[in-house]
Motif scaffolding. Structure first.
Motif, mmCIF file in Angstrom:
data_model
loop_
_atom_site.group_PDB
_atom_site.id
_atom_site.type_symbol
_atom_site.label_atom_id
_atom_site.label_comp_id
_atom_site.label_asym_id
_atom_site.label_seq_id
_atom_site.Cartn_x
_atom_site.Cartn_y
_atom_site.Cartn_z
ATOM 1 N N ARG A 78 88.512 -21.020 -38.487
ATOM 2 C CA ARG A 78 89.533 -20.583 -37.739
ATOM 3 C C ARG A 78 89.899 -22.254 -38.153
ATOM 4 O O ARG A 78 89.618 -23.008 -38.670
ATOM 5 C CB ARG A 78 88.795 -20.477 -36.642
ATOM 6 C CG ARG A 78 87.984 -19.010 -36.361
ATOM 7 C CD ARG A 78 87.134 -19.276 -34.950
ATOM 8 N NE ARG A 78 88.021 -18.997 -33.929
ATOM 9 C CZ ARG A 78 88.488 -17.956 -34.042
ATOM 10 N NH1 ARG A 78 88.557 -16.744 -34.824
ATOM 11 N NH2 ARG A 78 89.155 -17.707 -32.481
ATOM 12 N N VAL A 79 90.869 -22.756 -37.056
ATOM 13 C CA VAL A 79 91.863 -23.724 -37.188
ATOM 14 C C VAL A 79 91.137 -23.743 -35.419
ATOM 15 O O VAL A 79 91.317 -23.068 -34.299
ATOM 16 C CB VAL A 79 92.786 -23.770 -37.218
ATOM 17 C CG1 VAL A 79 93.772 -25.293 -36.173
ATOM 18 C CG2 VAL A 79 93.343 -24.087 -38.432
ATOM 19 N N VAL A 80 90.336 -25.237 -35.228
ATOM 20 C CA VAL A 80 90.632 -24.759 -34.011
ATOM 21 C C VAL A 80 90.751 -26.825 -33.543
ATOM 22 O O VAL A 80 91.142 -28.074 -33.990
ATOM 23 C CB VAL A 80 89.111 -25.202 -33.510
ATOM 24 C CG1 VAL A 80 88.550 -25.635 -32.178
ATOM 25 C CG2 VAL A 80 88.434 -24.361 -34.176
ATOM 26 N N VAL A 81 91.594 -27.604 -32.026
ATOM 27 C CA VAL A 81 91.987 -28.326 -31.379
ATOM 28 C C VAL A 81 90.992 -28.688 -30.595
ATOM 29 O O VAL A 81 90.651 -27.829 -29.614
ATOM 30 C CB VAL A 81 93.483 -28.010 -31.003
ATOM 31 C CG1 VAL A 81 93.708 -29.515 -30.118
ATOM 32 C CG2 VAL A 81 94.332 -27.837 -31.928
ATOM 33 N N TRP A 88 93.212 -35.634 -29.672
ATOM 34 C CA TRP A 88 92.790 -34.279 -30.124
ATOM 35 C C TRP A 88 92.845 -34.337 -32.052
ATOM 36 O O TRP A 88 93.818 -34.884 -32.465
ATOM 37 C CB TRP A 88 94.569 -33.900 -29.987
ATOM 38 C CG TRP A 88 94.752 -33.240 -28.072
ATOM 39 C CD1 TRP A 88 93.525 -33.371 -27.105
ATOM 40 C CD2 TRP A 88 95.452 -32.094 -28.182
ATOM 41 N NE1 TRP A 88 94.360 -32.429 -26.159
ATOM 42 C CE2 TRP A 88 95.566 -32.113 -26.675
ATOM 43 C CE3 TRP A 88 96.563 -31.524 -28.706
ATOM 44 C CZ2 TRP A 88 96.367 -31.565 -25.469
ATOM 45 C CZ3 TRP A 88 97.170 -31.016 -27.802
ATOM 46 C CH2 TRP A 88 97.443 -30.589 -26.776
ATOM 47 N N LEU A 89 91.731 -34.171 -31.953
ATOM 48 C CA LEU A 89 91.093 -33.433 -33.599
ATOM 49 C C LEU A 89 91.859 -31.782 -34.127
ATOM 50 O O LEU A 89 91.386 -30.972 -33.644
ATOM 51 C CB LEU A 89 89.804 -33.647 -33.697
ATOM 52 C CG LEU A 89 89.276 -35.019 -33.456
ATOM 53 C CD1 LEU A 89 87.505 -35.031 -33.632
ATOM 54 C CD2 LEU A 89 89.976 -36.264 -34.469
ATOM 55 N N VAL A 90 92.188 -31.831 -35.011
ATOM 56 C CA VAL A 90 92.631 -30.653 -35.393
ATOM 57 C C VAL A 90 91.682 -30.136 -36.385
ATOM 58 O O VAL A 90 91.230 -30.871 -37.423
ATOM 59 C CB VAL A 90 93.843 -29.890 -36.510
ATOM 60 C CG1 VAL A 90 94.264 -28.855 -36.468
ATOM 61 C CG2 VAL A 90 94.940 -30.732 -34.813
ATOM 62 N N LEU A 91 90.717 -29.472 -36.263
ATOM 63 C CA LEU A 91 89.692 -29.084 -37.366
ATOM 64 C C LEU A 91 89.741 -27.939 -38.104
ATOM 65 O O LEU A 91 90.171 -26.406 -37.400
ATOM 66 C CB LEU A 91 88.196 -28.551 -36.429
ATOM 67 C CG LEU A 91 87.901 -30.513 -35.685
ATOM 68 C CD1 LEU A 91 86.814 -30.013 -35.525
ATOM 69 C CD2 LEU A 91 87.744 -31.948 -36.587
ATOM 70 N N LYS A 100 88.165 -32.545 -40.844
ATOM 71 C CA LYS A 100 89.553 -32.915 -40.078
ATOM 72 C C LYS A 100 90.276 -32.705 -40.960
ATOM 73 O O LYS A 100 90.846 -33.024 -42.080
ATOM 74 C CB LYS A 100 88.535 -34.148 -39.609
ATOM 75 C CG LYS A 100 89.528 -34.979 -38.615
ATOM 76 C CD LYS A 100 89.691 -36.223 -38.755
ATOM 77 C CE LYS A 100 90.488 -37.112 -38.415
ATOM 78 N NZ LYS A 100 90.090 -38.463 -38.412
ATOM 79 N N LEU A 101 91.493 -31.903 -39.692
ATOM 80 C CA LEU A 101 92.784 -31.928 -40.721
ATOM 81 C C LEU A 101 93.776 -32.827 -39.943
ATOM 82 O O LEU A 101 94.651 -33.728 -40.993
ATOM 83 C CB LEU A 101 93.280 -30.277 -40.087
ATOM 84 C CG LEU A 101 92.035 -29.311 -40.424
ATOM 85 C CD1 LEU A 101 92.875 -27.929 -40.550
ATOM 86 C CD2 LEU A 101 92.336 -29.303 -42.267
ATOM 87 N N HIS A 102 93.678 -32.752 -38.805
ATOM 88 C CA HIS A 102 94.675 -33.915 -38.336
ATOM 89 C C HIS A 102 94.122 -34.280 -36.640
ATOM 90 O O HIS A 102 93.043 -34.114 -36.208
ATOM 91 C CB HIS A 102 95.736 -33.322 -38.046
ATOM 92 C CG HIS A 102 97.142 -33.834 -37.534
ATOM 93 N ND1 HIS A 102 97.594 -35.247 -38.270
ATOM 94 C CD2 HIS A 102 97.980 -34.007 -36.733
ATOM 95 C CE1 HIS A 102 98.713 -35.297 -38.133
ATOM 96 N NE2 HIS A 102 98.622 -35.058 -36.296
ATOM 97 N N GLU A 103 94.533 -35.513 -36.877
ATOM 98 C CA GLU A 103 93.810 -36.562 -35.491
ATOM 99 C C GLU A 103 95.588 -37.024 -34.372
ATOM 100 O O GLU A 103 95.949 -37.871 -35.133
ATOM 101 C CB GLU A 103 92.866 -37.735 -36.279
ATOM 102 C CG GLU A 103 92.842 -38.945 -34.230
ATOM 103 C CD GLU A 103 91.644 -39.619 -34.920
ATOM 104 O OE1 GLU A 103 91.345 -40.358 -34.428
ATOM 105 O OE2 GLU A 103 91.305 -39.516 -36.060
#
Length: 146
Positions: A78-81, A88-91, A100-103
């Protein structure tokens, strides 16, 4: 041969019939009770599943963590924000780990719709049709005639 029935023999037959009948009544009552208990447990499990699926989003960790969005990528991935402290953390979640994919900073309000959008927002099909007409040179208020 003559059959003689003694009052004691007749009474013992009735007593055994009454004891057997009491046992059947007891088993029937036990069965009804078990069925009612199973029904109540099924209702409890169904309600808890519905609350987990459609219940309000709860904030965890003292009200500082909120799941903003989530989407399935695969069967277990899953990709979770997640929003925490106005960030916002994109996990990426899967395989027993979280990455952690993006912040990015959390927006002050929900994203605004594109200019020219009407109402709650424009449907994708309407925007695509307008873009195709615009690119084909078929119209639009800002297009001049040659």
């Amino acid at each position: 041969m003559s059959e003689t029935t003694s009052p004691g023999a007749s009474a013992s037959g009735l007593e055994s019939l009454a004891v057997g009948s009491d046992a059947l009544v007891g088993l029937a009552t036990l069965g009804k009770t078990a069925a009612a208990l199973a029904l109540v447990l099924a209702i409890i499990f169904a309600c808890s599943a519905l609350l987990r699926r459609w219940g309000p989003q709860r904030r965890a960790a003292g009200g500082q963590l909120q799941v903003v969005a989530s989407t399935a990528i695969g069967s277990r991935e899953r990709v979770v924000v997640v929003e925490i402290a106005n960030t916002w953390l994109v996990l990426g979640v899967g395989g027993g780990q979280v990455s952690k994919l993006h912040e990015l900073p959390a927006p002050a309000q929900p994203e605004a719709t594109a200019p020219g959008a009407t109402g709650e927002g424009e449907r994708f099909a309407a925007r695509l049709a307008r873009a195709l007409k615009h690119n084909a040179g078929l119209g639009g208020p800002d297009r001049g005639t040659p």
